[in-house]
Design a protein around this motif. Sequence first.
Motif, PDB file in Angstrom:
ATOM      1  N   GLN A  81     -21.912 -27.840  10.291  1.00  0.00           N
ATOM      2  CA  GLN A  81     -22.308 -28.662  11.442  1.00  0.00           C
ATOM      3  C   GLN A  81     -21.374 -29.854  11.620  1.00  0.00           C
ATOM      4  OE1 GLN A  81     -26.349 -29.222  10.312  1.00  0.00           O
ATOM      5  NE2 GLN A  81     -26.803 -27.076  10.791  1.00  0.00           N
ATOM      6  N   ALA A  82     -20.967 -30.469  10.481  1.00  0.00           N
ATOM      7  CA  ALA A  82     -20.072 -31.623  10.566  1.00  0.00           C
ATOM      8  C   ALA A  82     -18.731 -31.227  11.163  1.00  0.00           C
ATOM      9  CB  ALA A  82     -19.881 -32.243   9.180  1.00  0.00           C
ATOM     10  N   LEU A  83     -18.224 -30.061  10.764  1.00  0.00           N
ATOM     11  CA  LEU A  83     -16.947 -29.577  11.297  1.00  0.00           C
ATOM     12  C   LEU A  83     -17.071 -29.341  12.797  1.00  0.00           C
ATOM     13  CD1 LEU A  83     -16.070 -27.038   8.500  1.00  0.00           C
ATOM     14  CD2 LEU A  83     -14.531 -28.834   9.275  1.00  0.00           C
ATOM     15  N   GLN A  84     -18.165 -28.688  13.160  1.00  0.00           N
ATOM     16  CA  GLN A  84     -18.416 -28.380  14.568  1.00  0.00           C
ATOM     17  C   GLN A  84     -18.481 -29.667  15.387  1.00  0.00           C
ATOM     18  OE1 GLN A  84     -18.010 -25.728  16.672  1.00  0.00           O
ATOM     19  NE2 GLN A  84     -19.250 -24.624  15.181  1.00  0.00           N
ATOM     20  N   ALA A  85     -19.285 -30.622  14.898  1.00  0.00           N
ATOM     21  CA  ALA A  85     -19.484 -31.872  15.632  1.00  0.00           C
ATOM     22  C   ALA A  85     -18.183 -32.646  15.748  1.00  0.00           C
ATOM     23  CB  ALA A  85     -20.550 -32.721  14.940  1.00  0.00           C
ATOM     24  N   ALA A  86     -17.481 -32.805  14.619  1.00  0.00           N
ATOM     25  CA  ALA A  86     -16.259 -33.609  14.637  1.00  0.00           C
ATOM     26  C   ALA A  86     -15.193 -32.962  15.500  1.00  0.00           C
ATOM     27  CB  ALA A  86     -15.745 -33.817  13.218  1.00  0.00           C
ATOM     28  N   SER A  87     -15.065 -31.632  15.406  1.00  0.00           N
ATOM     29  CA  SER A  87     -13.963 -31.027  16.147  1.00  0.00           C
ATOM     30  C   SER A  87     -14.224 -30.995  17.647  1.00  0.00           C
ATOM     31  CB  SER A  87     -13.634 -29.629  15.619  1.00  0.00           C
ATOM     32  OG  SER A  87     -14.692 -28.755  15.858  1.00  0.00           O
ATOM     33  N   THR A  88     -15.467 -31.229  18.051  1.00  0.00           N
ATOM     34  CA  THR A  88     -15.691 -31.317  19.495  1.00  0.00           C
ATOM     35  C   THR A  88     -15.759 -32.764  19.980  1.00  0.00           C
ATOM     36  OG1 THR A  88     -18.058 -31.057  19.123  1.00  0.00           O
ATOM     37  CG2 THR A  88     -16.872 -29.082  19.742  1.00  0.00           C
ATOM     38  N   SER A  89     -16.266 -33.683  19.128  1.00  0.00           N
ATOM     39  CA  SER A  89     -16.478 -35.037  19.663  1.00  0.00           C
ATOM     40  C   SER A  89     -15.403 -36.052  19.293  1.00  0.00           C
ATOM     41  CB  SER A  89     -17.849 -35.562  19.238  1.00  0.00           C
ATOM     42  OG  SER A  89     -17.838 -35.882  17.875  1.00  0.00           O
ATOM     43  N   VAL A  90     -14.614 -35.788  18.249  1.00  0.00           N
ATOM     44  CA  VAL A  90     -13.589 -36.764  17.886  1.00  0.00           C
ATOM     45  C   VAL A  90     -12.353 -36.569  18.755  1.00  0.00           C
ATOM     46  CG1 VAL A  90     -12.032 -37.547  16.063  1.00  0.00           C
ATOM     47  CG2 VAL A  90     -14.391 -36.988  15.506  1.00  0.00           C
ATOM     48  N   ARG A  91     -11.896 -37.657  19.374  1.00  0.00           N
ATOM     49  CA  ARG A  91     -10.669 -37.568  20.160  1.00  0.00           C
ATOM     50  C   ARG A  91      -9.754 -38.720  19.777  1.00  0.00           C
ATOM     51  NH1 ARG A  91     -12.987 -39.347  26.083  1.00  0.00           N
ATOM     52  NH2 ARG A  91     -14.925 -40.291  25.344  1.00  0.00           N
ATOM     53  N   HIS A  92      -8.669 -38.863  20.516  1.00  0.00           N
ATOM     54  CA  HIS A  92      -7.715 -39.916  20.192  1.00  0.00           C
ATOM     55  C   HIS A  92      -7.933 -41.133  21.091  1.00  0.00           C
ATOM     56  CE1 HIS A  92      -5.366 -37.475  17.455  1.00  0.00           C
ATOM     57  NE2 HIS A  92      -5.554 -36.468  18.283  1.00  0.00           N
ATOM     58  N   CYS A  93      -7.847 -42.324  20.483  1.00  0.00           N
ATOM     59  CA  CYS A  93      -7.962 -43.568  21.238  1.00  0.00           C
ATOM     60  C   CYS A  93      -6.867 -43.616  22.303  1.00  0.00           C
ATOM     61  CB  CYS A  93      -7.816 -44.748  20.273  1.00  0.00           C
ATOM     62  SG  CYS A  93      -7.603 -46.336  21.093  1.00  0.00           S
ATOM     63  N   GLU A  94      -7.246 -43.986  23.491  1.00  0.00           N
ATOM     64  CA  GLU A  94      -6.279 -44.003  24.591  1.00  0.00           C
ATOM     65  C   GLU A  94      -5.160 -45.018  24.392  1.00  0.00           C
ATOM     66  OE1 GLU A  94      -8.576 -44.648  28.097  1.00  0.00           O
ATOM     67  OE2 GLU A  94      -9.593 -42.709  27.915  1.00  0.00           O
ATOM     68  N   ARG A  95      -5.436 -46.053  23.600  1.00  0.00           N
ATOM     69  CA  ARG A  95      -4.411 -47.076  23.405  1.00  0.00           C
ATOM     70  C   ARG A  95      -3.574 -46.847  22.148  1.00  0.00           C
ATOM     71  NH1 ARG A  95      -5.349 -52.981  24.034  1.00  0.00           N
ATOM     72  NH2 ARG A  95      -3.307 -52.842  25.013  1.00  0.00           N
ATOM     73  N   CYS A  96      -4.242 -46.537  21.007  1.00  0.00           N
ATOM     74  CA  CYS A  96      -3.484 -46.474  19.749  1.00  0.00           C
ATOM     75  C   CYS A  96      -3.403 -45.065  19.168  1.00  0.00           C
ATOM     76  CB  CYS A  96      -4.072 -47.436  18.729  1.00  0.00           C
ATOM     77  SG  CYS A  96      -5.594 -46.847  17.969  1.00  0.00           S
ATOM     78  N   HIS A  97      -4.110 -44.108  19.778  1.00  0.00           N
ATOM     79  CA  HIS A  97      -4.059 -42.699  19.340  1.00  0.00           C
ATOM     80  C   HIS A  97      -4.744 -42.411  18.015  1.00  0.00           C
ATOM     81  CE1 HIS A  97      -0.620 -41.219  22.141  1.00  0.00           C
ATOM     82  NE2 HIS A  97      -1.546 -41.906  22.759  1.00  0.00           N
ATOM     83  N   THR A  98      -5.482 -43.357  17.442  1.00  0.00           N
ATOM     84  CA  THR A  98      -6.207 -43.024  16.217  1.00  0.00           C
ATOM     85  C   THR A  98      -7.425 -42.189  16.593  1.00  0.00           C
ATOM     86  OG1 THR A  98      -6.992 -43.898  14.119  1.00  0.00           O
ATOM     87  CG2 THR A  98      -7.843 -44.977  16.111  1.00  0.00           C
ATOM     88  N   PHE A  99      -8.142 -41.684  15.576  1.00  0.00           N
ATOM     89  CA  PHE A  99      -9.346 -40.910  15.859  1.00  0.00           C
ATOM     90  C   PHE A  99     -10.484 -41.828  16.250  1.00  0.00           C
ATOM     91  CE2 PHE A  99      -7.504 -37.869  12.655  1.00  0.00           C
ATOM     92  CZ  PHE A  99      -7.079 -36.977  13.615  1.00  0.00           C
ATOM     93  N   THR A 100     -11.221 -41.439  17.264  1.00  0.00           N
ATOM     94  CA  THR A 100     -12.382 -42.201  17.692  1.00  0.00           C
ATOM     95  C   THR A 100     -13.258 -41.298  18.546  1.00  0.00           C
ATOM     96  OG1 THR A 100     -13.124 -44.078  19.019  1.00  0.00           O
ATOM     97  CG2 THR A 100     -11.091 -43.035  19.691  1.00  0.00           C
ATOM     98  N   GLU A 101     -14.512 -41.686  18.690  1.00  0.00           N
ATOM     99  CA  GLU A 101     -15.382 -40.902  19.573  1.00  0.00           C
ATOM    100  C   GLU A 101     -15.514 -41.557  20.935  1.00  0.00           C
ATOM    101  OE1 GLU A 101     -18.993 -39.247  17.715  1.00  0.00           O
ATOM    102  OE2 GLU A 101     -18.050 -39.847  15.838  1.00  0.00           O
ATOM    103  N   ALA A 102     -15.045 -42.807  21.027  1.00  0.00           N
ATOM    104  CA  ALA A 102     -15.073 -43.515  22.305  1.00  0.00           C
ATOM    105  C   ALA A 102     -13.687 -43.381  22.952  1.00  0.00           C
ATOM    106  CB  ALA A 102     -15.403 -44.979  22.054  1.00  0.00           C
ATOM    107  N   PRO A 103     -13.566 -43.710  24.228  1.00  0.00           N
ATOM    108  CA  PRO A 103     -12.233 -43.624  24.856  1.00  0.00           C
ATOM    109  C   PRO A 103     -11.225 -44.546  24.155  1.00  0.00           C
ATOM    110  CG  PRO A 103     -13.944 -43.845  26.531  1.00  0.00           C
ATOM    111  CD  PRO A 103     -14.610 -44.084  25.205  1.00  0.00           C
ATOM    112  N   VAL A 104     -11.684 -45.765  23.788  1.00  0.00           N
ATOM    113  CA  VAL A 104     -10.796 -46.704  23.097  1.00  0.00           C
ATOM    114  C   VAL A 104     -11.472 -47.122  21.789  1.00  0.00           C
ATOM    115  CG1 VAL A 104      -9.656 -48.963  23.243  1.00  0.00           C
ATOM    116  CG2 VAL A 104      -9.830 -47.528  25.289  1.00  0.00           C
ATOM    117  N   CYS A 105     -10.690 -47.217  20.699  1.00  0.00           N
ATOM    118  CA  CYS A 105     -11.284 -47.469  19.382  1.00  0.00           C
ATOM    119  C   CYS A 105     -11.713 -48.923  19.195  1.00  0.00           C
ATOM    120  CB  CYS A 105     -10.314 -47.072  18.277  1.00  0.00           C
ATOM    121  SG  CYS A 105      -8.985 -48.259  18.020  1.00  0.00           S
ATOM    122  N   ASP A 106     -12.486 -49.168  18.155  1.00  0.00           N
ATOM    123  CA  ASP A 106     -13.030 -50.497  17.875  1.00  0.00           C
ATOM    124  C   ASP A 106     -11.952 -51.562  17.737  1.00  0.00           C
ATOM    125  OD1 ASP A 106     -15.476 -49.408  17.899  1.00  0.00           O
ATOM    126  OD2 ASP A 106     -15.813 -49.447  15.734  1.00  0.00           O
TER     127      ASP A 106
END
Lengths: 195, 195
Positions: A44-69
């Motif tokens: 389930q964790a693999l499924q969830a992460a591989s669909t919801s984790v994307r790259h921050c629009e500004r710094c390209h790190t992993f995040t679930e929001a458009p821009v990271c914290d």
Amino acid sequence: MAEGSLAALIDSLRRLPGIGAKSAQRLAFHLLQHDREGAQRLAQALQAASTSVRHCERCHTFTEAPVCDICLDPQRDARLLCVVESPADRAALERTGSYRGLYFVLMGRISPLDGLGARDIGVGELLQRAGDGVTEEVIVATNFTAEGEATAHVIGEALKARGLKVTRLARGVPIGSELEYVDLGTIAHALSDRR
Amino acid sequence: MAEGSLAALIDSLRRLPGIGAKSAQRLAFHLLQHDREGAQRLAQALQAASTSVRHCERCHTFTEAPVCDICLDPQRDARLLCVVESPADRAALERTGSYRGLYFVLMGRISPLDGLGARDIGVGELLQRAGDGVTEEVIVATNFTAEGEATAHVIGEALKARGLKVTRLARGVPIGSELEYVDLGTIAHALSDRR
């Protein structure tokens, strides 16, 4: 001996970096013998992460929001931009607690042997990001490997050509080490960069 | 730095045996950065295996059928029963190609420190299986560790009490090794078991 879905599981585990045939078998047997709940949870964790984790629009790190914290944090010093090879490197720098600027995460390093050039790792995006008019200094924190150094060189030249100040993490003797056991290249660098 | 589903993924990976915090982070980053397809495939493989793989009714190894291939094979010598600690050990013996009997897979080994006694590892089922009237010799192939030896002792006594012939894998000097570098206990065994 493995058949069907067990063989498929061992095969999928073996494709992970650093996991060989024996480890893959041991992991699969462990999950099936002692921890089926863990297997389900991991699935389930693999499924969830591989669909919801994307790259921050500004710094390209992993995040679930458009821009990271960190990019959103007004407390960070936007004049400093630290370039790293991966989110793991960003995490390591962040754990030191001694950096208050922003980051830019490359998609790896320039590696001709793997067919990865400046374009593949996102140097174009970096130049765009660093040219926002606020960034004053770019700290190049790629790894101190041959490929990391080559990447640092390419990035450094491109950024300097745009009038930005470019610095590199200091090379030197690691804390806690005895000179006798430190490699000569490191000592030579520590000597020439003495302060 | 990791939040939400990424943190959950790292946490699930870290629960695997032999995977520490750093490896878990590296695996998660690798899957998300370079191989989302692999992450999905692994999720499906985990899901499929943890629902469809069960234990063979006769020998307790992993199988998707009620009874495994080896137990069903009429070519195998049903008078020989080899007892191992895990499906991985069974696989290792099978790969030698030099055993034609049947197997019985224990659920681990007797380990008082982990609260595992004879009942937990399925010694009762073994006694029932070995008492089928066909089995003549039980080869105890538990590991040559302190716990494996203790398990072998307990099993051996119980089986002998039921009139079965019990043997143990030979202890001795491994092939390709130099005596100088072999531990003394092994050499002492090789000496007393010389033939």
